[in-house]
Motif scaffolding. Structure first.
Motif, PDB file in Angstrom:
ATOM      1  N   VAL A   1       0.840  -1.201   0.000  1.00 31.07           N
ATOM      2  CA  VAL A   1       0.000   0.000   0.000  1.00 31.07           C
ATOM      3  C   VAL A   1       0.874   1.248   0.000  1.00 31.07           C
ATOM      4  O   VAL A   1       0.582   2.218  -0.715  1.00 31.07           O
ATOM      5  CB  VAL A   1      -0.971  -0.009   1.207  1.00 31.07           C
ATOM      6  CG1 VAL A   1      -1.664   1.334   1.356  1.00 31.07           C
ATOM      7  CG2 VAL A   1      -1.997  -1.112   1.054  1.00 31.07           C
ATOM      8  N   VAL A   2       1.967   1.225   0.751  1.00 30.20           N
ATOM      9  CA  VAL A   2       2.877   2.374   0.772  1.00 30.20           C
ATOM     10  C   VAL A   2       3.477   2.585  -0.616  1.00 30.20           C
ATOM     11  O   VAL A   2       3.561   3.728  -1.104  1.00 30.20           O
ATOM     12  CB  VAL A   2       3.988   2.164   1.831  1.00 30.20           C
ATOM     13  CG1 VAL A   2       5.090   3.204   1.684  1.00 30.20           C
ATOM     14  CG2 VAL A   2       3.405   2.227   3.237  1.00 30.20           C
ATOM     15  N   LYS A   3       3.867   1.500  -1.264  1.00 33.47           N
ATOM     16  CA  LYS A   3       4.391   1.605  -2.634  1.00 33.47           C
ATOM     17  C   LYS A   3       3.335   2.167  -3.579  1.00 33.47           C
ATOM     18  O   LYS A   3       3.634   2.999  -4.439  1.00 33.47           O
ATOM     19  CB  LYS A   3       4.854   0.236  -3.132  1.00 33.47           C
ATOM     20  CG  LYS A   3       6.116  -0.252  -2.482  1.00 33.47           C
ATOM     21  CD  LYS A   3       6.503  -1.618  -3.024  1.00 33.47           C
ATOM     22  CE  LYS A   3       7.712  -2.187  -2.328  1.00 33.47           C
ATOM     23  NZ  LYS A   3       8.075  -3.521  -2.818  1.00 33.47           N
ATOM     24  N   GLN A   4       2.093   1.717  -3.396  1.00 35.23           N
ATOM     25  CA  GLN A   4       1.005   2.192  -4.250  1.00 35.23           C
ATOM     26  C   GLN A   4       0.769   3.691  -4.033  1.00 35.23           C
ATOM     27  O   GLN A   4       0.533   4.434  -4.993  1.00 35.23           O
ATOM     28  CB  GLN A   4      -0.266   1.387  -3.934  1.00 35.23           C
ATOM     29  CG  GLN A   4      -1.424   1.680  -4.848  1.00 35.23           C
ATOM     30  CD  GLN A   4      -2.652   0.845  -4.497  1.00 35.23           C
ATOM     31  OE1 GLN A   4      -2.668   0.100  -3.523  1.00 35.23           O
ATOM     32  NE2 GLN A   4      -3.688   0.988  -5.292  1.00 35.23           N
ATOM     33  N   ILE A   5       0.851   4.143  -2.797  1.00 38.86           N
ATOM     34  CA  ILE A   5       0.663   5.571  -2.498  1.00 38.86           C
ATOM     35  C   ILE A   5       1.775   6.398  -3.128  1.00 38.86           C
ATOM     36  O   ILE A   5       1.522   7.444  -3.751  1.00 38.86           O
ATOM     37  CB  ILE A   5       0.589   5.806  -0.968  1.00 38.86           C
ATOM     38  CG1 ILE A   5      -0.736   5.265  -0.415  1.00 38.86           C
ATOM     39  CG2 ILE A   5       0.743   7.280  -0.626  1.00 38.86           C
ATOM     40  CD1 ILE A   5      -0.848   5.280   1.089  1.00 38.86           C
ATOM     41  N   LYS A   6       3.017   5.934  -2.985  1.00 39.74           N
ATOM     42  CA  LYS A   6       4.143   6.665  -3.578  1.00 39.74           C
ATOM     43  C   LYS A   6       4.004   6.764  -5.089  1.00 39.74           C
ATOM     44  O   LYS A   6       4.234   7.827  -5.677  1.00 39.74           O
ATOM     45  CB  LYS A   6       5.464   5.979  -3.217  1.00 39.74           C
ATOM     46  CG  LYS A   6       5.882   6.186  -1.787  1.00 39.74           C
ATOM     47  CD  LYS A   6       7.203   5.498  -1.502  1.00 39.74           C
ATOM     48  CE  LYS A   6       7.606   5.662  -0.062  1.00 39.74           C
ATOM     49  NZ  LYS A   6       8.889   4.995   0.226  1.00 39.74           N
ATOM     50  N   LYS A   7       3.623   5.660  -5.720  1.00 44.64           N
ATOM     51  CA  LYS A   7       3.466   5.651  -7.171  1.00 44.64           C
ATOM     52  C   LYS A   7       2.327   6.581  -7.601  1.00 44.64           C
ATOM     53  O   LYS A   7       2.444   7.323  -8.575  1.00 44.64           O
ATOM     54  CB  LYS A   7       3.202   4.232  -7.665  1.00 44.64           C
ATOM     55  CG  LYS A   7       3.146   4.104  -9.166  1.00 44.64           C
ATOM     56  CD  LYS A   7       2.956   2.667  -9.599  1.00 44.64           C
ATOM     57  CE  LYS A   7       2.878   2.563 -11.104  1.00 44.64           C
ATOM     58  NZ  LYS A   7       2.660   1.191 -11.557  1.00 44.64           N
TER      59      LYS A   7
ATOM     60  N   ALA B   1      -5.554   3.522  -2.648  1.00 47.14           N
ATOM     61  CA  ALA B   1      -4.514   3.174  -1.677  1.00 47.14           C
ATOM     62  C   ALA B   1      -4.888   3.643  -0.270  1.00 47.14           C
ATOM     63  O   ALA B   1      -4.624   2.947   0.713  1.00 47.14           O
ATOM     64  CB  ALA B   1      -3.189   3.784  -2.108  1.00 47.14           C
ATOM     65  N   THR B   2      -5.512   4.809  -0.190  1.00 45.99           N
ATOM     66  CA  THR B   2      -5.931   5.331   1.108  1.00 45.99           C
ATOM     67  C   THR B   2      -7.003   4.442   1.739  1.00 45.99           C
ATOM     68  O   THR B   2      -6.959   4.144   2.937  1.00 45.99           O
ATOM     69  CB  THR B   2      -6.450   6.775   0.960  1.00 45.99           C
ATOM     70  OG1 THR B   2      -5.438   7.562   0.339  1.00 45.99           O
ATOM     71  CG2 THR B   2      -6.817   7.374   2.294  1.00 45.99           C
ATOM     72  N   VAL B   3      -7.948   3.996   0.935  1.00 49.13           N
ATOM     73  CA  VAL B   3      -8.990   3.094   1.433  1.00 49.13           C
ATOM     74  C   VAL B   3      -8.359   1.764   1.865  1.00 49.13           C
ATOM     75  O   VAL B   3      -8.724   1.208   2.913  1.00 49.13           O
ATOM     76  CB  VAL B   3     -10.092   2.879   0.369  1.00 49.13           C
ATOM     77  CG1 VAL B   3     -11.039   1.775   0.768  1.00 49.13           C
ATOM     78  CG2 VAL B   3     -10.846   4.170   0.128  1.00 49.13           C
TER      79      VAL B   3
ATOM     80  N   ALA C   1      -5.322   1.359   2.948  1.00 49.31           N
ATOM     81  CA  ALA C   1      -4.602   1.628   4.189  1.00 49.31           C
ATOM     82  C   ALA C   1      -5.556   1.666   5.380  1.00 49.31           C
ATOM     83  O   ALA C   1      -5.251   1.132   6.458  1.00 49.31           O
ATOM     84  CB  ALA C   1      -3.834   2.938   4.079  1.00 49.31           C
ATOM     85  N   ALA C   2      -6.717   2.258   5.180  1.00 48.28           N
ATOM     86  CA  ALA C   2      -7.712   2.295   6.254  1.00 48.28           C
ATOM     87  C   ALA C   2      -8.184   0.884   6.605  1.00 48.28           C
ATOM     88  O   ALA C   2      -8.382   0.564   7.782  1.00 48.28           O
ATOM     89  CB  ALA C   2      -8.895   3.166   5.841  1.00 48.28           C
ATOM     90  N   ALA C   3      -8.338   0.042   5.599  1.00 49.68           N
ATOM     91  CA  ALA C   3      -8.746  -1.346   5.845  1.00 49.68           C
ATOM     92  C   ALA C   3      -7.667  -2.093   6.626  1.00 49.68           C
ATOM     93  O   ALA C   3      -7.980  -2.892   7.522  1.00 49.68           O
ATOM     94  CB  ALA C   3      -9.028  -2.045   4.523  1.00 49.68           C
ATOM     95  N   ILE C   4      -6.410  -1.829   6.320  1.00 52.86           N
ATOM     96  CA  ILE C   4      -5.312  -2.478   7.038  1.00 52.86           C
ATOM     97  C   ILE C   4      -5.283  -2.029   8.495  1.00 52.86           C
ATOM     98  O   ILE C   4      -5.152  -2.846   9.414  1.00 52.86           O
ATOM     99  CB  ILE C   4      -3.963  -2.203   6.342  1.00 52.86           C
ATOM    100  CG1 ILE C   4      -3.894  -3.001   5.042  1.00 52.86           C
ATOM    101  CG2 ILE C   4      -2.786  -2.542   7.250  1.00 52.86           C
ATOM    102  CD1 ILE C   4      -2.703  -2.691   4.175  1.00 52.86           C
ATOM    103  N   VAL C   5      -5.435  -0.744   8.717  1.00 53.60           N
ATOM    104  CA  VAL C   5      -5.452  -0.221  10.088  1.00 53.60           C
ATOM    105  C   VAL C   5      -6.619  -0.815  10.876  1.00 53.60           C
ATOM    106  O   VAL C   5      -6.461  -1.233  12.032  1.00 53.60           O
ATOM    107  CB  VAL C   5      -5.514   1.325  10.083  1.00 53.60           C
ATOM    108  CG1 VAL C   5      -5.784   1.876  11.470  1.00 53.60           C
ATOM    109  CG2 VAL C   5      -4.222   1.889   9.518  1.00 53.60           C
ATOM    110  N   THR C   6      -7.777  -0.880  10.252  1.00 59.13           N
ATOM    111  CA  THR C   6      -8.945  -1.459  10.917  1.00 59.13           C
ATOM    112  C   THR C   6      -8.722  -2.939  11.218  1.00 59.13           C
ATOM    113  O   THR C   6      -9.030  -3.415  12.317  1.00 59.13           O
ATOM    114  CB  THR C   6     -10.201  -1.290  10.038  1.00 59.13           C
ATOM    115  OG1 THR C   6     -10.378   0.095   9.745  1.00 59.13           O
ATOM    116  CG2 THR C   6     -11.436  -1.816  10.739  1.00 59.13           C
ATOM    117  N   GLY C   7      -8.166  -3.663  10.258  1.00 61.22           N
ATOM    118  CA  GLY C   7      -7.885  -5.078  10.466  1.00 61.22           C
ATOM    119  C   GLY C   7      -6.911  -5.306  11.598  1.00 61.22           C
ATOM    120  O   GLY C   7      -7.096  -6.212  12.431  1.00 61.22           O
ATOM    121  N   LEU C   8      -5.864  -4.491  11.661  1.00 58.96           N
ATOM    122  CA  LEU C   8      -4.904  -4.615  12.760  1.00 58.96           C
ATOM    123  C   LEU C   8      -5.543  -4.295  14.108  1.00 58.96           C
ATOM    124  O   LEU C   8      -5.248  -4.952  15.109  1.00 58.96           O
ATOM    125  CB  LEU C   8      -3.697  -3.717  12.509  1.00 58.96           C
ATOM    126  CG  LEU C   8      -2.718  -4.188  11.448  1.00 58.96           C
ATOM    127  CD1 LEU C   8      -1.677  -3.111  11.167  1.00 58.96           C
ATOM    128  CD2 LEU C   8      -2.042  -5.485  11.869  1.00 58.96           C
TER     129      LEU C   8
END
Length: 79
Positions: A31-37, A50-52, A54-61
Motif C-alpha cells: 500500500v505504501v508503494k502504491q501511495i508513492k506511485k 490506496a488510502t482506502v 490503508a484504512a482497511a489495514i489499520v482497521t484489520g490490525l
C-alpha cells in the motif's frame, strides 16, 4: 483431530493472531508503494484506492489487536 479442526484452533490462538497481524502488516508495504506511485503520477483515483486500502489495514490490525487482548484476558495463569 482432523487437520481442519487444528487449523481452526490455530486461527483462534495467540500464535495465529500474531501471524494474522504480521500478514496484515506486510500488506501495508504494498500500500505504501502504491501511495508513492500514485503521488508520483498524480493519479487521484489510485491515491484514493490506496488510502482506502490503508484504512482497511489499520482497521484489520485494530480488530486483531482487540482479539489478542481478549485472548490474553482469558488466560487462566494471569488472573
Amino acid at each position: 483431530m482432523s487437520a481442519l479442526t487444528k487449523a481452526k484452533g490455530f486461527k483462534k490462538s495467540k500464535s495465529g493472531t500474531y501471524l494474522s497481524m504480521a500478514t496484515t502488516a506486510f500488506g501495508a508495504v504494498s500500500v505504501v508503494k502504491q501511495i508513492k506511485k500514485a503521488r508520483l503520477e498524480n493519479d487521484t483515483l489510485r491515491l484514493i484506492d490506496a488510502t482506502v486500502s490503508a484504512a482497511a489495514i489499520v482497521t484489520g490490525l485494530a480488530i486483531l489487536y482487540r482479539e489478542l487482548k481478549r485472548l490474553g484476558d482469558d488466560d487462566v495463569l494471569l488472573g
